[in-house]
Every structure is written in C-alpha cells, then in structure tokens.
Design an enzyme around this catalytic site. Structure first.
Site: not given
Ligand code: G6P
Length: 610
Positions: A76, A487, A506, A483, A27, A490, A102-103, A2, A605
């Site tokens: 959101w 990626k 395994h 990672e 975001r 996502e 927000n929250g 949000c 984000k």
């Molecule tokens: C969300 C984002 C990720 C990010 C994670 C942690 O899930 O989509 O890309 O790695 O939050 O965010 P931060 O701001 O704490 O690194």
C-alpha cells in the site's frame, strides 16, 4: 494495508504464497510481489495492481523455478507510486538479499545518502530498498547478524521478512511496530502480518513482540531480540477458523458481516450477562474493577469507525456510569501533550488492535500514568497485549474494509462496561435488570431490522446519482449519523456529511437543494420532537427525507419520503439497531454504483502507518 506472508517447509511454496496474499487482500493494497529461493538465486516477480495480475504473470513462468522457502507481499504505497519497481520484495544491488517490509523507515533518506556515497545504486523510490541495501552492506556470511546490524541503524516501524541466496534454507523475520505472527505447523512455518493468512495451515501461533526477531529454517526456529538476546516464546492457539474468513452464500464480506451481527452480538454477550443473578460479568477487567469504578475521568481513543463507537461510549459512560468522558482522535491525542491526572483511565477502541495511531495514543497515555483499557477484536493483537486490561469483542474476524459488526460489537461491550460500573456506583438492580432484558432481545430485533434489506436497496437505487448526502441524528443517534455518512463515503465514493441534526442550521443547510437526500435517525426518544423540526427544515428546502424511525410511529410516514423501522428499545441501546439500515444503505448504494465493496479504492483495513 501492506501484508506479508512467508513460508519455510516442504510444500510447493508459490501457490501457498498466492493463497496467503489473497487472504490478506481485504487489508487494502495496490501492488504485489513474491520471492522464492530457486537454486542459488531468487525468483522474483512483482506487478502493480491486483493479485490476479501477479498470478497471471506467474502462470507464464516455468514451474521449475518453484522452491520451498519464499515470501510475498502486498504493498500500500507510501514512499513512491504503486508501480512494479516500487513493489516488494526489494533486493540489495548484488541481488543476494531480498526484503519485504510493512511500516515506514523514517530515516531512509539519510541512510540512502550514506549508502549512495558508498557506491550503492538504487532503482526504486521506496524506504524498503534502503533497508535491503543496508542489510546487504553489512552482510558478511551471517544473514541474522546483518539484519540485526541494519536494524540498529533504522528509525521507524517495521514488520519484515528477509531472505538470502547464500543461506537458502533460512528466513529471517523481525518486528517493531507492525505485527508479525509465526504459524507453527508440522515441519513447516507460515509467517504473516495477519492470522487470516495462517489459519488454513495451522492454528498454533507465536506473536512476535516489538524488537523481536526469528530465524526460521526447515528443522526449527530460534527467537531473540533484535539485539541478539535469546527469548522463549509461547505458542498459542488462534481463535478463528477458516470458515469465518470465507464468503459462504454471500456476495460480499461486508454483506455477510452486516447479516452476521445478530450472532456476533450474541457471541459478544456470551457468558457476560447473568440474567438470573442480574449481573454483568467482565472477566478481562476483574483485577482493575475497583480502579475503574473510582475513575474520575475517562478518555476514549480510536480512529474511524472505532472513534464513532467511542462517541456512543461517551453518552453511555456519562449517562449510565456517571464518569466524565472525552473522546479523542488517536492521531490528535498522541501529539497533544495530553493531561493525565490521577484517576484518569484511557480506553483504546480498535477492531484490529493494530492501528498505529491508536497504539501510539495508548502508549502516550500509559507513559503518563493512565490506567489503560482496551476494547479490541483482534485476539493477541498489539493493543490487546499492551493495555493493562481489556474486553475482547468476540465478533469474529472482520474482512470487509468498511467496519460493520465490529462497530456494534464495540458498542455492546461499552454498554456492558458502563452498566457494570453503574451498578457498583448507583444503579438499582431493577434498572439494571431492565437493561439486561433489553440487551438480550437485541439479536432478535437486529434480525428483524435486517429483513428490510430489499426495501433499503430500492431506496438506495433512487439516490445513487446524487453526489451529496446528509446524515443527521441527535443524542445517542448522532454518532450513528456520523457512522452512516462514513460508510457511504468509504464504499460508494458519494460525498456524505454526518452531523448532530441541530448543527445543520449553522452551515450545512446551505447545501440543501431540491432532491438532495438527507438521512435522519429519527427514533422516538428524548429529542424526537426536536428532530422532527430539523426534518421540516430540510423538507422546506426541497430535500428528500430518508428516516430510520421507531416501529409504530405513524406520524413519520407523513413526513418522510422513505422510512425504515427499528423495534422499540431503551434509548441508550438504539444505536445498535439504528445503524443497521445505514450500513445496508451504504452497501446497496455501492453495489448499485458498481463499486468494489470489500476493497474500496485507497482504503486499508488496518492502518499500521501514521
Ligand atoms: C481504517 C479502516 C476503518 C477503521 C479504522 C480503525 O481506517 O478503514 O474501517 O475504522 O482503520 O481501525 P481499527 O482496527 O483500529 O478499529
């Protein structure tokens, strides 16, 4: 997640709010709305979907409804589906009070019951409408007082903005657990949950702390606690500029940020590596450096990509600094009754510095007496402010939802921290010098790796119809494999699993069928031979091998179907190079599949709720 933007001043508020919402789009959100004072009543417009939908709806409204105090929101969904009715702002049932929030209001159900019993009628399923109704319930001619009374009843988190038709020049903002920044311009104020919606107007900002609020009017503003104790806030300068949050020549923010990494790493290193003296200089942790060197245990915590950076950190701190290190998902750590003994340091890693789980884990650790450190990109963010000491990434704002330059920034900062501890414990000057020289070569080496972007694109395009991929690596490159898989998931919505390569046998080996892509991070290093064995296991079952290998490794070309190369560097620094082809692979796969790279579905984000 949000986003809030609000304005008090004499500019035309509607375009300004929309511009602000667009800055917050990255975001992640699913509906949006605005509320503007319009001569004794509110002009409110809400829509489900993208901001462009809201913009189109607003274009059909008569222009006379525009005013000079207003607020807007991207939602959101948490409580209730992403519909027009559930979008913010929400009003009380008399329509005189409007709230964007927000929250999460945790006790919204009992508050709703209480208010319903008093005869109030709700139209949405949201927790925010309960808050608007509660403020309306308490309102007796002083909106600031009514907000304070309502917040006293509320359990949960909020960053919120409130407007009232009867006090049409006033905006109330308050925060607990969800960030809110007040931009202080010339006779105008822009409030937002994220500085990127402010920097276009002013770089002078005030960061509200938890349980603080502000009453903002055209002539000035007052800050106080939500219990009405006046507080004086310092005005500080935001670090980044508008150019940094614009696309420039790139098609997507993610691509821009991938290509920015050589420069971002240089910025993260600036002033921190003294090659002449052979020293690492980390001002932010200076006062605690003795405690850090004597640490008996390190717990790294974070979420998502930051957690992966933490996994690389585990190798770095154990191998270089010889500190026993564990990496914990922040969401698990916070509820696990963690054991914190003397000499335990907790290191929170976060790009935004606002992730709710990471913040809660940090607070839990602090409550139990741990020294807390932060590796954070968001300057002035909550985690940065609440840690005892920390190191900023200085990689600039990251807009693409899929984190890229923050990941490499986090690893380089961890490396510097591990080296500075190592040198004070046992590492010889000669070995440190060798590391520092290798580190200073990294930006150029990264540029070189990124030149393979087109080759990566062509490979990605051959496999975009395969719905299952494996990413495998060992040692320092095992977190890179994780990672790489994250990626791809996502942004391209392809299912991918990242694993330490030896774990494949395994269980996941059962997934391999002819043509399935398996991406191996196969650079020369201590476990290279073993990894070649794992590659053969996949090949024997018909899998296709995409390898990230060391330059000059001729053998791998005979084994893998596709090879991307990285220059030689010291093994602990390899993740900084090997992750780059994987970022490009995910990016090109997502573009080829027609996905919205910078705003992937369902993702946010900055995740400011649990
Ligand atoms: C969300 C984002 C990720 C990010 C994670 C942690 O899930 O989509 O890309 O790695 O939050 O965010 P931060 O701001 O704490 O690194």
């Amino acid at each position: 997640m949000c986003g809030i933007v609000a304005y008090v001043g004499n500019k035309d508020v509607q375009p300004l709010l929309l511009e602000g919402l667009k800055r917050l789009e990255y975001r992640g959100y699913d509906s949006a709305g605005v509320c503007i004072q319009a001569g004794g009543h509110f002009f409110i417009k809400k829509t489900a979907g993208r901001i462009s939908v809201l913009e189109a709806a607003l274009d059909q409204q008569p222009k006379s409804k525009r005013g000079q105090v207003g607020m807007a929101h991207t939602r959101w969904a948490t409580h209730g589906a992403p519909t027009e009715v559930n979008a913010h702002p929400h009003t009380d049932d008399k329509g005189g009070i409007a709230v964007v929030h927000n929250g999460i209001i945790e006790n919204y159900a009992s508050l709703k019951q209480f208010l319903t019993a008093k005869g109030h009628q709700f139209v949405s399923q949201t927790d925010t409408e309960v808050l608007a109704m509660l403020i309306g319930h308490f309102y007796q001619g002083d909106i600031a007082k009514a907000v304070q009374m309502a917040l006293r009843e509320v359990r949960g988190t909020y960053g919120l903005a409130v407007m009232c038709t009867a006090e049409s020049d006033t905006l109330i903002v308050a925060r607990r657990g969800s960030p809110l920044i007040i931009g202080v311009g010339k006779e105008e104020y822009v409030v937002a949950s994220d500085a990127s919606a402010i920097v276009e107007h002013t770089t002078q900002v005030i960061y509200l702390n938890d349980c603080e609020m502000a009453v903002i009017r055209p002539g000035g503003f007052k800050t106080m606690t939500t219990d009405d104790v006046p507080v004086t806030k310092e005005i500080t300068a935001v670090e980044f500029s508008i150019q940094q949050i614009e696309l420039g020549q790139y098609k997507h923010f993610m691509l821009k940020e991938i290509f920015e990494q050589p420069e971002a790493i240089s910025n993260a290193l600036r002033g921190r590596v003294d090659l002449q003296e052979g020293r690492v200089v980390l001002g932010g942790i200076g006062p605690y450096s003795r405690d850090i060197v004597r640490a008996r245990r390190l717990i790294i915590t974070g979420c998502g990509t930051a957690w992966h950076a933490g996994l690389v950190g585990e190798f770095l701190f154990e191998e270089l600094a010889k500190i026993p290190t564990e990496v914990e998902y922040a969401s698990e750590f916070r509820y696990r009754n963690p054991i914190i003994e003397d000499g335990t340091i907790v290191l929170a890693i976060s790009q935004s510095g606002e992730t709710a789980d990471t913040l809660a884990a940090l607070r839990e650790a602090k409550d139990r007496g741990a020294l807390s450190l932060g590796i954070v990109n968001g300057v002035g963010s909550t985690i940065a402010r609440e840690t005892d000491a920390g190191i900023y990434l200085h990689v600039g704002p990251e807009i693409g939802v899929a984190s890229t330059k923050a990941f490499t920034g986090q690893i380089i900062v961890e490396t510097l921290l591990a080296l500075s501890i190592a040198r004070r414990k046992y590492m010889s000057q000669a070995v440190l010098n060798e590391f520092l020289l290798a580190i200073m070569k990294l930006p150029e080496q990264m540029r070189h790796v990124l030149e393979q972007s087109e080759a990566v694109r062509q490979t990605a395009c051959q496999y975009i119809h395969r719905e299952n991929w494996l990413f495998l690596g060992r040692g320092f490159n095992y977190p890179v494999a994780l990672e790489g898989a994250l990626k791809l998931k996502e942004i391209s919505y392809i299912h991918a699993e990242g694993l330490p390569a030896a774990e494949m046998k395994h269980g996941p080996i059962a997934l391999i069928n002819p043509g399935m892509p398996a991406v191996f991070v196969a650079t020369r290093g201590s476990q290279y031979e073993k990894l070649l064995g794992n590659i053969q296991e996949v090949k024997a079952r018909g899998g296709k091998i995409i390898a990230v290998a060391s330059e000059g490794d001729d053998h791998i070309h005979g084994v893998a179907d596709h090879v991307f190369t990285v220059p030689e560097t010291i093994e602990p620094l390899q993740p900084l190079l090997t992750v780059l082809p994987l970022q490009l692979l995910a990016y090109h796969a997502a573009v080829a599949r027609g996905c919205n790279v910078d705003k992937p579905r369902n993702l946010a984000k900055s995740v400011t709720v649990e």
